[in-house]
Motif scaffolding. Structure first.
Motif, mmCIF file in Angstrom:
data_model
loop_
_atom_site.group_PDB
_atom_site.id
_atom_site.type_symbol
_atom_site.label_atom_id
_atom_site.label_comp_id
_atom_site.label_asym_id
_atom_site.label_seq_id
_atom_site.Cartn_x
_atom_site.Cartn_y
_atom_site.Cartn_z
ATOM 1 N N HIS A 165 0.824 -1.205 0.000
ATOM 2 C CA HIS A 165 0.000 0.000 0.000
ATOM 3 C C HIS A 165 0.861 1.260 0.000
ATOM 4 O O HIS A 165 1.770 1.416 0.819
ATOM 5 N N GLN A 166 0.559 2.199 -0.931
ATOM 6 C CA GLN A 166 1.385 3.394 -1.077
ATOM 7 C C GLN A 166 1.281 4.339 0.112
ATOM 8 O O GLN A 166 2.131 5.229 0.277
ATOM 9 N N GLY A 167 0.266 4.164 0.931
ATOM 10 C CA GLY A 167 0.089 5.053 2.070
ATOM 11 C C GLY A 167 1.081 4.841 3.191
ATOM 12 O O GLY A 167 1.131 5.645 4.128
ATOM 13 N N ASP A 168 1.868 3.767 3.136
ATOM 14 C CA ASP A 168 2.842 3.488 4.192
ATOM 15 C C ASP A 168 4.222 3.333 3.576
ATOM 16 O O ASP A 168 4.515 2.353 2.889
ATOM 17 N N GLU A 169 5.074 4.321 3.817
ATOM 18 C CA GLU A 169 6.453 4.283 3.355
ATOM 19 C C GLU A 169 7.383 4.070 4.544
ATOM 20 O O GLU A 169 7.040 4.459 5.668
ATOM 21 N N PRO A 170 8.539 3.470 4.327
ATOM 22 C CA PRO A 170 9.506 3.327 5.431
ATOM 23 C C PRO A 170 9.998 4.703 5.876
ATOM 24 O O PRO A 170 10.704 5.393 5.135
#
Length: 549
Positions: free
Chosen positions: A175-180
């Motif tokens: 999901h693009q809403g969670d980046e490291p």
């Protein structure tokens, strides 16, 4: 009611239902798992990816490990950890605190049974995987790994994963809403005759005893999944420095060895001009800490964060494109478009792919800004008209459905560009417009966003109610029609084929510099007598025109 008429109605209803079904397909469970924040995704937040991979050219396989550091933000009691990895790749094993944990597979989704963890605690999970990933035959659009040979017959490995998802080559939270939040590292092991390139800065190079070499790359900033990438080939590095708004920016060029001289004879100049233009309009390059790289690729281009894929053949125009205008041939459109994505796409990333107009629309408009910076406003408008007029297909809205990984399609590029172009015309103040662009990049710096929050911020920053404008052009497939009639030097006008609250100021050839503010209700204006009774609207405004009596 006659039987024949009933039969006709039945056929008509079935036909319309078929057309509707083509547009509104029923999402599958895999669509939902891929595109939504599921219960097995929502309880954990990515902090860091530590990837280690070894691609094998002869077998077209990859084996690797992703150590995912995460924070528990909700109770995970009776929940799995959802990890995405696309077939035919397989997860071989998963370790949590050096202990194997159970894994269940459903299509391209893997459910890991992680022990109960305390909220706000952090942990790391090690995922080992291998297999023959999907091969890309039309990179970067179809997605996957590209196993090519350079012009001297030597291995050249690249990838693209935006539309298909990064899980096509490594296990991740798709999901693009969670980046490291704290960035990522990528260790790439290849035969010692080749050079692997990744995102960010090179941290180490280790020569192994088995004839391979491992390069470890590292980014300190958040990075979206599809922005992570690797390249393998006979690369050489040409280091340069760009003096930007925040000081010296490392701008490295990684090209195949026989193209080294083309960096100084061509590519560096195009990049420098582009960075100068975008820092003026958008603000400082967003990733000074991670440097800037152009990496030669065997396909046109891709906005991999701080490691942009470049394959335009070291020449102006756009490779493999048809019907290029005069202004197309005065810029390297791949450099300009992909560099623009460092601001709109990488620093500002949409949480859901259906909002992708934000990334592609602003990057398209950035091409127009570049032409303006080099050749002036008249040239930029001609470039815009040549690229967009008559080319937009309004077959569906450019914001589709959320939560199912549904992209808006190719027409979103030009319509998104047109929306931004119209916005500048509506503002009618270049400095105010530039301040808005820079404010957007400050407000959403290194963030994932929804379209609506950016729309509202733009309206607030400009002091205008722009929501009806955005709703019409983003969420409706139809464009407004400007209806008018002229009698006794009285111009009657209104908008039709639009939302009830739609309003947009426009300019016409018959009203000179006077702005009209049509709504759905008829308005009247006395105009100067003229022999020209045909009304046209400036190309800055994307509407149909219809004369009525």
């Amino acid at each position: 009611m006659p039987l024949r008429f009933l039969l006709f109605l039945l056929i008509l209803i079935c036909h319309q239902a078929g057309l509707f079904a083509q547009y509104v397909s029923v999402p599958s469970r895999q669509d939902t798992l891929k595109g939504s924040i599921t219960k097995d995704r929502e309880w954990w937040d990515i902090k860091y990816y530590a990837l280690a991979i070894e691609p094998v050219f002869g077998k077209k396989t990859i084996q690797g490990k992703n150590s995912i550091t995460f924070e528990v933000i909700k109770s995970n009691h009776n929940r799995f950890m959802q990890i995405d990895l696309q077939e035919p790749l397989e997860i071989d094993s998963v370790l949590f605190k050096q202990q194997k944990i159970s894994v269940e597979k459903e299509g391209n989704v893997w459910f890991l049974k992680v022990p109960d963890l305390k909220v706000k605690s952090q942990a790391t999970i090690d995922i080992f995987y291998s297999g023959a990933p999907k091969e890309s035959t039309n990179p970067p659009w179809d997605g996957g790994i590209s196993w090519k040979l350079d012009s001297l017959g030597r291995p050249w490995i690249t990838l693209g994963s935006q539309l298909i998802g990064a899980s096509v080559w490594f296990p991740c939270k798709l999901h693009q809403g969670d980046e490291p939040d704290n960035g990522a590292s990528l260790a790439i092991s290849v035969p010692d005759t080749l050079v692997p390139v990744g995102n960010g800065r090179l941290k180490s190079r280790i020569v192994n005893s088995n004839g391979t070499v491992t390069y470890k790359w590292h980014v300190v900033n958040p990075i979206n999944n599809y922005g992570l990438a690797f390249y393998v080939g006979k690369y050489v590095r040409v280091p340069e420095i760009y003096k930007g708004e925040k000081g010296n920016l490392s701008t490295d060029y990684w090209v195949i060895d026989y193209n080294r001289e083309k960096v100084h004879s061509y590519l560096k100049n195009e990049v420098d001009k582009t960075l100068k233009t975008f820092e003026y309009w958008f603000g400082p390059y967003p990733f000074y800490e991670d440097s800037f790289k152009m990496v030669e690729a065997p396909y046109p281009g891709m906005e991999h964060q701080s490691a942009i894929a470049y394959g335009n053949g070291f020449k102006l125009g756009r490779i493999n494109a048809k019907y290029l205008s005069t202004w197309d041939l005065k810029t390297d459109r791949l450099v300009v478009h992909e560099v623009a994505h460092e601001w709109f796409g990488n620093s500002i990333t949409t949480k859901d792919i259906t909002d992708r107009w934000l990334q592609e629309g602003f990057a398209g408009y950035a091409e127009e800004l570049f032409i303006e910076s080099q050749y002036g406003k008249k040239a930029a408008k001609e470039f815009f008209e040549a690229r967009t007029i008559g080319r937009i297909k309004n077959t569906e809205p450019i914001i589709r459905r959320y939560g199912i990984y549904e992209d808006a399609g190719g027409h979103m590029y030009l319509k998104g560009w047109t929306i931004v172009h119209m916005l500048r015309a509506i503002v009618d103040n270049d400095e105010q417009f530039r301040k808005m662009l820079r404010a957007v990049n400050r407000e959403f710096y290194h963030k994932t966003v929804n379209s609506i929050e950016v729309e509202r911020f733009i309206g607030k920053t400009l002091g205008k109610n722009l929501q009806p404008f955005f709703n019409q052009y983003l969420r409706e497939k139809d464009i407004p029609t400007f209806e008018y009639s002229i009698r006794d030097n009285i111009l009657r006008y209104r908008f039709s084929n639009c939302l009830s609250d739609f309003v947009m100021p426009i300019k016409t050839n018959l009203t000179s510099d006077k702005w009209l503010n049509p709504t759905k209700d008829w308005k009247e204006l006395r105009i100067t007598p003229t022999s020209n009774s045909s009304l046209s609207i400036d190309s800055d405004f994307y509407v149909n025109v219809k004369r009525v009596e």
